[in-house]
Enzyme design. Structure first.
Site, PDB file in Angstrom:
ATOM      1  N   LEU A 151       9.790  -7.529   7.315  1.00  0.00           N
ATOM      2  CA  LEU A 151      10.663  -6.348   7.320  1.00  0.00           C
ATOM      3  C   LEU A 151      11.593  -6.403   6.122  1.00  0.00           C
ATOM      4  O   LEU A 151      12.808  -6.293   6.240  1.00  0.00           O
ATOM      5  CB  LEU A 151      11.432  -6.287   8.640  1.00  0.00           C
ATOM      6  CG  LEU A 151      10.536  -6.000   9.860  1.00  0.00           C
ATOM      7  CD1 LEU A 151      11.228  -6.413  11.155  1.00  0.00           C
ATOM      8  CD2 LEU A 151      10.136  -4.529   9.919  1.00  0.00           C
ATOM      9  N   GLY A 152      10.993  -6.603   4.941  1.00  0.00           N
ATOM     10  CA  GLY A 152      11.744  -6.586   3.685  1.00  0.00           C
ATOM     11  C   GLY A 152      11.676  -5.179   3.109  1.00  0.00           C
ATOM     12  O   GLY A 152      11.612  -4.186   3.855  1.00  0.00           O
ATOM     13  N   ILE A 154       9.318  -3.370   1.438  1.00  0.00           N
ATOM     14  CA  ILE A 154       8.167  -2.514   1.758  1.00  0.00           C
ATOM     15  C   ILE A 154       8.059  -2.283   3.268  1.00  0.00           C
ATOM     16  O   ILE A 154       7.872  -1.142   3.718  1.00  0.00           O
ATOM     17  CB  ILE A 154       6.851  -3.121   1.200  1.00  0.00           C
ATOM     18  CG1 ILE A 154       6.927  -3.225  -0.326  1.00  0.00           C
ATOM     19  CG2 ILE A 154       5.634  -2.290   1.630  1.00  0.00           C
ATOM     20  CD1 ILE A 154       5.801  -4.020  -0.974  1.00  0.00           C
ATOM     21  N   ALA A 233      -0.505  -6.770   1.564  1.00  0.00           N
ATOM     22  CA  ALA A 233       0.335  -7.902   1.159  1.00  0.00           C
ATOM     23  C   ALA A 233      -0.491  -8.878   0.323  1.00  0.00           C
ATOM     24  O   ALA A 233      -0.576  -8.721  -0.898  1.00  0.00           O
ATOM     25  CB  ALA A 233       0.945  -8.551   2.382  1.00  0.00           C
ATOM     26  N   ARG A 234      -1.105  -9.839   0.968  1.00  0.00           N
ATOM     27  CA  ARG A 234      -1.934 -10.803   0.254  1.00  0.00           C
ATOM     28  C   ARG A 234      -3.102 -11.232   1.129  1.00  0.00           C
ATOM     29  O   ARG A 234      -2.960 -11.430   2.339  1.00  0.00           O
ATOM     30  CB  ARG A 234      -1.114 -12.050  -0.118  1.00  0.00           C
ATOM     31  CG  ARG A 234      -0.152 -11.851  -1.277  1.00  0.00           C
ATOM     32  CD  ARG A 234      -0.873 -11.613  -2.602  1.00  0.00           C
ATOM     33  NE  ARG A 234       0.048 -11.475  -3.721  1.00  0.00           N
ATOM     34  CZ  ARG A 234       0.481 -10.311  -4.210  1.00  0.00           C
ATOM     35  NH1 ARG A 234       0.085  -9.169  -3.675  1.00  0.00           N
ATOM     36  NH2 ARG A 234       1.299 -10.286  -5.260  1.00  0.00           N
ATOM     37  N   GLU A 263      -9.894 -12.111  -5.949  1.00  0.00           N
ATOM     38  CA  GLU A 263      -9.778 -10.965  -6.855  1.00  0.00           C
ATOM     39  C   GLU A 263     -10.094 -11.379  -8.297  1.00  0.00           C
ATOM     40  O   GLU A 263      -9.686 -12.480  -8.689  1.00  0.00           O
ATOM     41  CB  GLU A 263      -8.362 -10.385  -6.767  1.00  0.00           C
ATOM     42  CG  GLU A 263      -8.095  -9.805  -5.395  1.00  0.00           C
ATOM     43  CD  GLU A 263      -6.677  -9.274  -5.234  1.00  0.00           C
ATOM     44  OE1 GLU A 263      -5.973  -9.099  -6.242  1.00  0.00           O
ATOM     45  OE2 GLU A 263      -6.285  -9.025  -4.090  1.00  0.00           O
ATOM     46  N   HIS A 281      -6.635  -3.751  -5.185  1.00  0.00           N
ATOM     47  CA  HIS A 281      -5.232  -4.126  -5.479  1.00  0.00           C
ATOM     48  C   HIS A 281      -4.545  -2.979  -6.248  1.00  0.00           C
ATOM     49  O   HIS A 281      -4.048  -3.164  -7.365  1.00  0.00           O
ATOM     50  CB  HIS A 281      -5.161  -5.438  -6.260  1.00  0.00           C
ATOM     51  CG  HIS A 281      -3.899  -6.199  -5.991  1.00  0.00           C
ATOM     52  ND1 HIS A 281      -3.870  -7.551  -5.768  1.00  0.00           N
ATOM     53  CD2 HIS A 281      -2.615  -5.776  -5.888  1.00  0.00           C
ATOM     54  CE1 HIS A 281      -2.621  -7.940  -5.563  1.00  0.00           C
ATOM     55  NE2 HIS A 281      -1.837  -6.871  -5.626  1.00  0.00           N
TER      56      HIS A 281
HETATM   57  N1  LIG Z   1      -0.768  -4.629  -2.826  1.00  0.00           N
HETATM   58  C1  LIG Z   1       0.150  -4.613  -3.765  1.00  0.00           C
HETATM   59  O1  LIG Z   1      -0.053  -4.130  -4.858  1.00  0.00           O
HETATM   60  C2  LIG Z   1       1.500  -5.201  -3.471  1.00  0.00           C
HETATM   61  C3  LIG Z   1       2.615  -4.660  -4.122  1.00  0.00           C
HETATM   62  C4  LIG Z   1       3.860  -5.176  -3.849  1.00  0.00           C
HETATM   63  C5  LIG Z   1       3.993  -6.238  -2.981  1.00  0.00           C
HETATM   64  N2  LIG Z   1       2.894  -6.769  -2.395  1.00  0.00           N
HETATM   65  C6  LIG Z   1       3.039  -7.887  -1.443  1.00  0.00           C
HETATM   66  O2  LIG Z   1       3.938  -7.476  -0.428  1.00  0.00           O
HETATM   67  C7  LIG Z   1       4.887  -8.505  -0.153  1.00  0.00           C
HETATM   68  C8  LIG Z   1       6.196  -7.897   0.326  1.00  0.00           C
HETATM   69  O3  LIG Z   1       6.831  -7.214  -0.724  1.00  0.00           O
HETATM   70  P1  LIG Z   1       8.356  -6.732  -0.574  1.00  0.00           P
HETATM   71  O4  LIG Z   1       8.698  -6.044  -1.824  1.00  0.00           O
HETATM   72  O5  LIG Z   1       8.564  -6.044   0.712  1.00  0.00           O
HETATM   73  O6  LIG Z   1       9.074  -8.146  -0.525  1.00  0.00           O
HETATM   74  P2  LIG Z   1      10.445  -8.522   0.195  1.00  0.00           P
HETATM   75  O7  LIG Z   1      10.817  -9.865  -0.335  1.00  0.00           O
HETATM   76  O8  LIG Z   1      11.427  -7.422   0.082  1.00  0.00           O
HETATM   77  O9  LIG Z   1      10.042  -8.656   1.737  1.00  0.00           O
HETATM   78  C9  LIG Z   1       9.303  -9.704   2.250  1.00  0.00           C
HETATM   79  C10 LIG Z   1       9.778  -9.955   3.675  1.00  0.00           C
HETATM   80  O10 LIG Z   1       8.935 -10.944   4.257  1.00  0.00           O
HETATM   81  C11 LIG Z   1       9.765 -11.845   4.998  1.00  0.00           C
HETATM   82  N3  LIG Z   1       9.064 -13.115   5.122  1.00  0.00           N
HETATM   83  C12 LIG Z   1       9.043 -14.158   4.243  1.00  0.00           C
HETATM   84  N4  LIG Z   1       8.229 -15.121   4.713  1.00  0.00           N
HETATM   85  C13 LIG Z   1       7.739 -14.675   5.900  1.00  0.00           C
HETATM   86  C14 LIG Z   1       6.866 -15.222   6.868  1.00  0.00           C
HETATM   87  N5  LIG Z   1       6.286 -16.399   6.685  1.00  0.00           N
HETATM   88  N6  LIG Z   1       6.615 -14.501   7.970  1.00  0.00           N
HETATM   89  C15 LIG Z   1       7.173 -13.277   8.152  1.00  0.00           C
HETATM   90  N7  LIG Z   1       7.995 -12.708   7.278  1.00  0.00           N
HETATM   91  C16 LIG Z   1       8.282 -13.400   6.169  1.00  0.00           C
HETATM   92  C17 LIG Z   1      11.071 -11.922   4.220  1.00  0.00           C
HETATM   93  O11 LIG Z   1      12.131 -12.352   5.040  1.00  0.00           O
HETATM   94  C18 LIG Z   1      11.217 -10.473   3.771  1.00  0.00           C
HETATM   95  O12 LIG Z   1      11.944  -9.721   4.707  1.00  0.00           O
HETATM   96  C19 LIG Z   1       4.981  -9.281  -1.487  1.00  0.00           C
HETATM   97  O13 LIG Z   1       5.326 -10.618  -1.281  1.00  0.00           O
HETATM   98  C20 LIG Z   1       3.605  -9.137  -2.098  1.00  0.00           C
HETATM   99  O14 LIG Z   1       2.820 -10.246  -1.720  1.00  0.00           O
HETATM  100  C21 LIG Z   1       1.661  -6.274  -2.628  1.00  0.00           C
HETATM  101  O1  LIG Z   2       3.139  -8.309  -6.016  1.00  0.00           O
HETATM  102  C1  LIG Z   2       3.059  -7.159  -6.419  1.00  0.00           C
HETATM  103  O2  LIG Z   2       4.061  -6.501  -6.799  1.00  0.00           O
HETATM  104  C2  LIG Z   2       1.754  -6.472  -6.393  1.00  0.00           C
HETATM  105  O3  LIG Z   2       0.762  -7.272  -5.855  1.00  0.00           O
HETATM  106  C3  LIG Z   2       1.393  -5.846  -7.659  1.00  0.00           C
HETATM  107  O4  LIG Z   2       1.253  -6.761  -8.635  1.00  0.00           O
HETATM  108  P1  LIG Z   2      -0.166  -7.138  -9.248  1.00  0.00           P
HETATM  109  O5  LIG Z   2      -1.075  -5.999  -9.017  1.00  0.00           O
HETATM  110  O6  LIG Z   2       0.174  -7.378 -10.673  1.00  0.00           O
HETATM  111  O7  LIG Z   2      -0.549  -8.387  -8.496  1.00  0.00           O
END
Ligand SMILES: NC(=O)c1ccc[n+]([C@@H]2O[C@H](COP(=O)([O-])OP(=O)(O)OC[C@H]3O[C@@H](n4cnc5c(N)ncnc54)[C@H](O)[C@@H]3O)[C@@H](O)[C@H]2O)c1
Ligand SMILES: O=C(O)[C@H](O)COP(=O)(O)O
Length: 308
Positions: A151-152, A154, A233-234, A263, A281
């Site tokens: 719940l960060g 995104i 996420a990942r 990937e 992605h």
């Molecule tokens: N698909 C994409 O292109 C894309 C783009 C942006 C981010 N992402 C992924 O999404 C994730 C979240 O991004 P964000 O901007 O919301 O990050 P953020 O840091 O704002 O939020 C992440 C949240 O996860 C929580 N967290 C950390 N470890 C945890 C765990 N083990 N279990 C449960 N919750 C946990 C944190 O407390 C935080 O609230 C990134 O880490 C990245 O891997 C993917």
């Molecule tokens: O972590 C991120 O913000 C996203 O996964 C997008 O970044 P990337 O496509 O460069 O991994």
């Protein structure tokens, strides 16, 4: 100052971020490869580089050992599971991210994947493009119980959108903000309870770097057969092999994913399944997000070198 830019979409729609660095007299070298660089390619690029604007390319210990002049990695994005953070810390290399720049783009995309997976929008589209008029019955999103993991930035934007669909939200975060959850009417639960109770699960937490999975066969077996899982996420959070088995056996209803274990390769078994929606992605790359990330990635560098 020599800056290596590995991301292909950096400054794609707005030259200002690139120009800002050129105006400072910085030398910019780009990713000649036009793909995610492997370790060897990264090792060949980082020599004499002071800073990296980094995409998804992996920065391992071996890469960092070659990067003798490196002072800062400005991650163009937010996930830092592609960087050996321990070694970076040991070497005093700063790591920054473009926080909150792709948040809305990814939240929108997660909802898009959710609707496409629930209603088979990609299947009917590809059938119709082959001139096959075939209706496919799906499931509603509105009024569903959705488990939001992470719940960060995104996760919270996804919650906002789901509230518009009148969904009941179950939430899990390792560092949960109870006041936020109370205000947003989110019921905090342990993962196991969410796996059992939710109709839909959406992941918004960092990737695992220790080789363990957050969702493997054991967790998939706890879920309703109508479960839809969305992963923007990942891939390291989910055991892909177990997921493919569950999808093949119709143990769950569907999987919408933007991320993959290797990937840019996609496990070929996914292609034979009609209950998946696959995306390369792509969630973060809206024009708006690219512009915000490009500016922030450069501002993070400028800010860092100002204090040097
Ligand atoms: N698909 C994409 O292109 C894309 C783009 C942006 C981010 N992402 C992924 O999404 C994730 C979240 O991004 P964000 O901007 O919301 O990050 P953020 O840091 O704002 O939020 C992440 C949240 O996860 C929580 N967290 C950390 N470890 C945890 C765990 N083990 N279990 C449960 N919750 C946990 C944190 O407390 C935080 O609230 C990134 O880490 C990245 O891997 C993917
Ligand atoms: O972590 C991120 O913000 C996203 O996964 C997008 O970044 P990337 O496509 O460069 O991994």
């Amino acid at each position: 100052m020599k800056v290596l830019i590995t991301s292909n979409s950096f400054s794609k729609f707005d030259e200002t971020p690139r120009q800002k660095m050129l105006d400072l007299g910085w030398e910019l070298i780009g990713n000649r490869y036009k793909h995610i660089m492997n370790e060897e390619e990264m090792m060949g690029e980082v020599n004499e580089v002071d800073a990296i604007i980094l995409g998804s390319d992996t920065v391992s210990k071996k890469v960092l050992d070659k990067a003798n002049d490196l002072q800062i990695i400005s991650r163009y994005g937010v996930g830092i599971d592609n960087i050996d953070l321990e070694t970076a810390k040991e070497k005093g290399i700063e790591v920054t991210v473009t926080a909150n720049c792709n948040t809305e783009a990814v939240a929108d995309y997660a909802i898009g994947l959710m609707l496409s997976t629930l209603r088979h929008i990609c299947n009917v589209d590809s059938n119709l493009k082959k001139n096959t008029w075939k209706k496919e019955t799906g499931l509603d999103l509105c009024n569903k119980t959705v488990g939001v993991f992470g719940l960060g930035a995104i996760g919270r934007e996804v919650v906002k959108r789901l509230q518009g669909f009148n969904c009941k939200i179950l939430g899990y975060d390792k560092y949960v903000d109870e006041d936020y959850c109370k205000n947003e009417n989110i019921t905090i639960k342990e993962p196991k309870e969410i796996f059992k109770e939710a109709d839909i699960i959406t992941l918004h937490m960092p990737g695992n770097v220790d080789g363990s999975y957050f969702i493997s066969k054991r967790e998939l077996d706890m879920m309703k057969s109508s479960m839809v899982i969305i992963n923007t996420a990942r891939a390291s959070l989910i055991d892909e092999e177990a997921m493919i088995c569950a999808l093949k056996d119709k143990r769950i209803y569907g999987y919408g994913t933007d991320v993959f274990a290797e990937e840019p390769l996609v496990n070929k078994e996914f292609a034979d399944l009609d209950n998946v929606v696959l995306s390369p992605h792509n969630a973060a790359v809206s024009v708006e997000a690219i512009n915000k990330m490009s500016h922030k990635a450069v501002d993070n560098l400028i800010e860092y070198f100002k204090t040097k």
